[in-house]
Write an enzyme that holds these catalytic residues in place. Structure first.
Site, PDB file in Angstrom:
ATOM      1  N   CYS A   1       0.843  -1.199   0.000  1.00 45.15           N
ATOM      2  CA  CYS A   1       0.000   0.000   0.000  1.00 45.15           C
ATOM      3  C   CYS A   1       0.874   1.244   0.000  1.00 45.15           C
ATOM      4  O   CYS A   1       2.079   1.170   0.227  1.00 45.15           O
ATOM      5  CB  CYS A   1      -0.892   0.007   1.236  1.00 45.15           C
ATOM      6  SG  CYS A   1      -1.909  -1.470   1.350  1.00 45.15           S
ATOM      7  N   TYR A  55      11.746  -4.411  -6.400  1.00 49.06           N
ATOM      8  CA  TYR A  55      10.505  -4.330  -7.178  1.00 49.06           C
ATOM      9  C   TYR A  55       9.514  -3.271  -6.713  1.00 49.06           C
ATOM     10  O   TYR A  55       8.942  -2.558  -7.528  1.00 49.06           O
ATOM     11  CB  TYR A  55       9.799  -5.691  -7.147  1.00 49.06           C
ATOM     12  CG  TYR A  55       8.406  -5.673  -7.743  1.00 49.06           C
ATOM     13  CD1 TYR A  55       8.216  -5.802  -9.118  1.00 49.06           C
ATOM     14  CD2 TYR A  55       7.280  -5.501  -6.939  1.00 49.06           C
ATOM     15  CE1 TYR A  55       6.940  -5.770  -9.675  1.00 49.06           C
ATOM     16  CE2 TYR A  55       6.004  -5.469  -7.488  1.00 49.06           C
ATOM     17  CZ  TYR A  55       5.840  -5.604  -8.855  1.00 49.06           C
ATOM     18  OH  TYR A  55       4.587  -5.562  -9.391  1.00 49.06           O
ATOM     19  N   ASN A  71       0.510   1.376   5.948  1.00 54.69           N
ATOM     20  CA  ASN A  71       1.190   0.546   4.953  1.00 54.69           C
ATOM     21  C   ASN A  71       2.000  -0.497   5.704  1.00 54.69           C
ATOM     22  O   ASN A  71       2.766  -0.155   6.600  1.00 54.69           O
ATOM     23  CB  ASN A  71       2.101   1.409   4.074  1.00 54.69           C
ATOM     24  CG  ASN A  71       3.041   0.581   3.180  1.00 54.69           C
ATOM     25  OD1 ASN A  71       4.159   0.969   2.921  1.00 54.69           O
ATOM     26  ND2 ASN A  71       2.581  -0.563   2.732  1.00 54.69           N
ATOM     27  N   GLY A  72       1.831  -1.752   5.319  1.00 54.51           N
ATOM     28  CA  GLY A  72       2.525  -2.850   5.992  1.00 54.51           C
ATOM     29  C   GLY A  72       1.518  -3.894   6.387  1.00 54.51           C
ATOM     30  O   GLY A  72       0.374  -3.872   5.930  1.00 54.51           O
TER      31      GLY A  72
HETATM   32  P1  5GP Z   1       5.044 -14.945 -11.121  1.00 56.90           P
HETATM   33  O1  5GP Z   1       4.441 -14.794 -12.437  1.00 56.90           O
HETATM   34  O2  5GP Z   1       6.311 -15.718 -11.107  1.00 56.90           O
HETATM   35  O3  5GP Z   1       4.065 -15.453 -10.113  1.00 56.90           O
HETATM   36  O4  5GP Z   1       5.349 -13.487 -10.550  1.00 56.90           O
HETATM   37  C1  5GP Z   1       6.507 -12.801 -10.899  1.00 56.90           C
HETATM   38  C2  5GP Z   1       6.144 -11.495 -11.521  1.00 56.90           C
HETATM   39  O5  5GP Z   1       5.320 -10.782 -10.630  1.00 56.90           O
HETATM   40  C3  5GP Z   1       7.347 -10.636 -11.811  1.00 56.90           C
HETATM   41  O6  5GP Z   1       7.246 -10.214 -13.147  1.00 56.90           O
HETATM   42  C4  5GP Z   1       7.197  -9.431 -10.905  1.00 56.90           C
HETATM   43  O7  5GP Z   1       7.494  -8.263 -11.622  1.00 56.90           O
HETATM   44  C5  5GP Z   1       5.797  -9.447 -10.479  1.00 56.90           C
HETATM   45  N1  5GP Z   1       5.565  -9.061  -9.112  1.00 56.90           N
HETATM   46  C6  5GP Z   1       4.696  -8.111  -8.858  1.00 56.90           C
HETATM   47  N2  5GP Z   1       4.446  -7.956  -7.583  1.00 56.90           N
HETATM   48  C7  5GP Z   1       5.142  -8.812  -6.960  1.00 56.90           C
HETATM   49  C8  5GP Z   1       5.234  -9.083  -5.602  1.00 56.90           C
HETATM   50  O8  5GP Z   1       4.611  -8.490  -4.735  1.00 56.90           O
HETATM   51  N3  5GP Z   1       6.061 -10.059  -5.286  1.00 56.90           N
HETATM   52  C9  5GP Z   1       6.777 -10.650  -6.229  1.00 56.90           C
HETATM   53  N4  5GP Z   1       7.701 -11.491  -5.822  1.00 56.90           N
HETATM   54  N5  5GP Z   1       6.691 -10.439  -7.539  1.00 56.90           N
HETATM   55  C10 5GP Z   1       5.869  -9.515  -7.912  1.00 56.90           C
HETATM   56 MG    MG Z   2       7.127  -7.957 -13.708  1.00 56.74          MG
END
Ligand code: 5GP
Ligand code: MG
Ligand code: SF4
Length: 465
Positions: free
Chosen positions: A1, A246, A106-107
């Site tokens: 958030c 990220y 947030n958290g």
């Molecule tokens: P997957 O498709 O392997 O489940 O998720 C990986 C993709 O999700 C990556 O492209 C990454 O950019 C995106 N991603 C978005 N939000 C998150 C998050 O909160 N945790 C993680 N680990 N990946 C995320």
């Molecule tokens: Mg991605």
């Protein structure tokens, strides 16, 4: 958030709307703003959807007058999933004997379920399914005489990760948990003050970045002055390293360093740790782009946009249901055939969680005629769920929880797959000696399983660390 607050400017809610727009990447399901003006008291608007779709309408913004306001952009990690109920949308509001108070959090609180049980037994009436609502009820039970003191009392009882912004009629308050897991920064805007999850929220309103709120610090801003308090026992900071990889926006500054530069440096480290012979380095946009630039630079392999992102689709991971996420990849990303055909391609992404994204992208790249596909990932394997406010799935759905790197490579069907090491990631984040195993400088539990705060509610539900 994402959380944002302003005090000491006219029409504070307009600034908050802009700030939340800049923080939209931190939560896209819903947004809310609370303001206060001396004539009309507190005002509140909470809406589903993007900030720009609601908080740009003059007729709506007119209902949020006053020189002080806070806001929140929501992405559900706790509370109701999928169909977020409007009652779960923050800021939350409480009316106490000394006046009203709105909070935005947030958290994620790791003992919220236990607290909720206890509070309900003692008569609290919860309005939402959100962990954050505990804070309001704990404040209501405090015997302290000021709202800031009641907030301290409440936050001493909660565990986990919190960057909280609160407001009363006259005060803007910002707090970070003792480990400082989530970010929060202070800015100066004209004669007023702003609090924002990230510095990109300050930039958009033309505020000057003053400093980060420190882990374990509470600032109380009133009458144009900022007073700093230390409500918690001192602890060593454990900022979320995944914010670096990220979650935060690349134009933000975290811990005195540009997030973009950290991500580019991750790519440099990856190229050193996991080189490969190839013709083209492509990011999986947008999250893999800075690391891909670093990888290309360090390896000398040309950089190209082999995958094009539709700018009108949000963050797919953040879509709460599996079905939407599955569709999401194709809705969002398409292959640039002319560039890819016949080439050995290095694909750089930020993380592999369930493997959904990587599998789809590999298919798309091979269909477009790529000769080889090599995945390079800008974080270590995600083998553990996050309980501090990033929505990772349960352990059984994490690819890396049950597979080795080579098994994941075969499952994804790519020619090679390599993740950056934890030490490499720490070096990229500015820790020249890498991770200190005795006292890690960051939270990295989703990669290491080393949880800096025991996830009490999850342990009670049988989670094994
Ligand atoms: P997957 O498709 O392997 O489940 O998720 C990986 C993709 O999700 C990556 O492209 C990454 O950019 C995106 N991603 C978005 N939000 C998150 C998050 O909160 N945790 C993680 N680990 N990946 C995320
Ligand atoms: Mg991605
Ligand atoms: Fe960040 Fe991972 Fe720690 Fe969660 S577990 S706070 S995502 S480093």
């Amino acid at each position: 958030c994402g959380v944002f607050g302003v005090v000491g400017v006219s029409d504070a809610a307009n600034f908050v709307a802009l700030g939340l727009h800049a923080l939209q990447h931190r939560g896209q399901e819903a947004a809310g703003i609370v303001s206060h003006d001396p004539a009309g008291g507190f005002h509140s608007v909470r809406e589903f959807g993007y900030v720009r779709d609601n908080f740009t309408r003059a007729s709506l913004m007119q209902t949020l007058p006053g020189p002080i306001a806070i806001g929140h952009v929501r992405y559900s990690t706790a509370g109701s999933k999928g169909a977020t109920a409007i009652r779960d949308v923050q800021p939350f509001f409480g009316e106490f004997s000394m006046g009203g108070c709105a909070i935005a959090h947030n958290g994620n609180l790791t003992n919220a379920a236990a607290l909720r049980r206890e509070l309900i037994e003692r008569g609290s009436i919860f309005q939402s399914s959100s962990d954050s609502e505990c804070i309001i009820h704990l404040m209501a039970r405090s015997i302290q005489k000021t709202i800031a003191e009641r907030l301290k009392d409440a936050l001493r009882r909660v565990e986990g990760a919190f960057s909280v912004i609160a407001m009363t009629r006259t005060k803007l308050i910002g707090v970070r948990d003792p480990l400082g897991v989530r970010p929060l920064v202070l800015g100066r805007v004209g004669d007023g003050w702003a609090l924002s999850s990230e510095t990109c929220g300050l930039d958009i309103i033309g505020a000057e970045f003053v400093r980060e709120i420190e882990p374990g610090e509470m600032v109380v801003i009133e009458d144009g002055k900022v007073n700093s308090h230390r409500p918690f026992a001192p602890a060593k900071s454990r900022f979320c390293i995944f914010e670096q990889v990220y979650f935060s926006r690349p134009d933000s500054i975290l811990g005195g360093r540009s997030v973009y530069e950290t991500r580019r440096q991750i790519g440099v480290e990856l190229a050193r740790e996991a080189p490969v012979e190839a013709d083209l380095v492509c990011p999986v946009p947008d999250s893999g782009t800075p690391a891909a630039i670093g990888y290309a630079h360090e390896s000398g392999i040309p950089f190209g946009m082999g995958i094009i992102r539709n700018q009108y689709v949000g963050r797919t991971f953040i879509e709460p249901t599996e079905q939407i996420r599955n569709m999401g990849v194709r809705l969002k990303l398409n292959v640039n055939r002319a560039l890819i055909a016949g080439k050995r391609v290095v694909l750089v992404d930020d993380s592999v969680v369930r493997g959904t994204t990587s599998r789809k992208i590999k298919e798309m790249i091979l269909d477009a005629g790529a000769a080889e596909v090599h995945f390079r990932i800008a974080s270590p394997p995600t083998a553990w769920p996050c309980f501090y406010g990033v929505d990772t799935p349960e352990r059984s759905k994490l690819l890396a929880a049950s597979m080795t790197e080579n098994q994941m490579r075969d499952y994804l069907g790519v020619d090679s797959l390599r993740f950056i090491s934890l030490d490499g990631l720490y070096r990229a984040a500015g820790e020249a000696k890498g991770r200190n195993p005795e006292a890690p400088q960051f939270c990295d539990a989703c990669f290491s399983g080393d949880y800096p705060v025991a996830p009490a509610d999850m342990l009670e539900r049988g989670f094994e660390m």
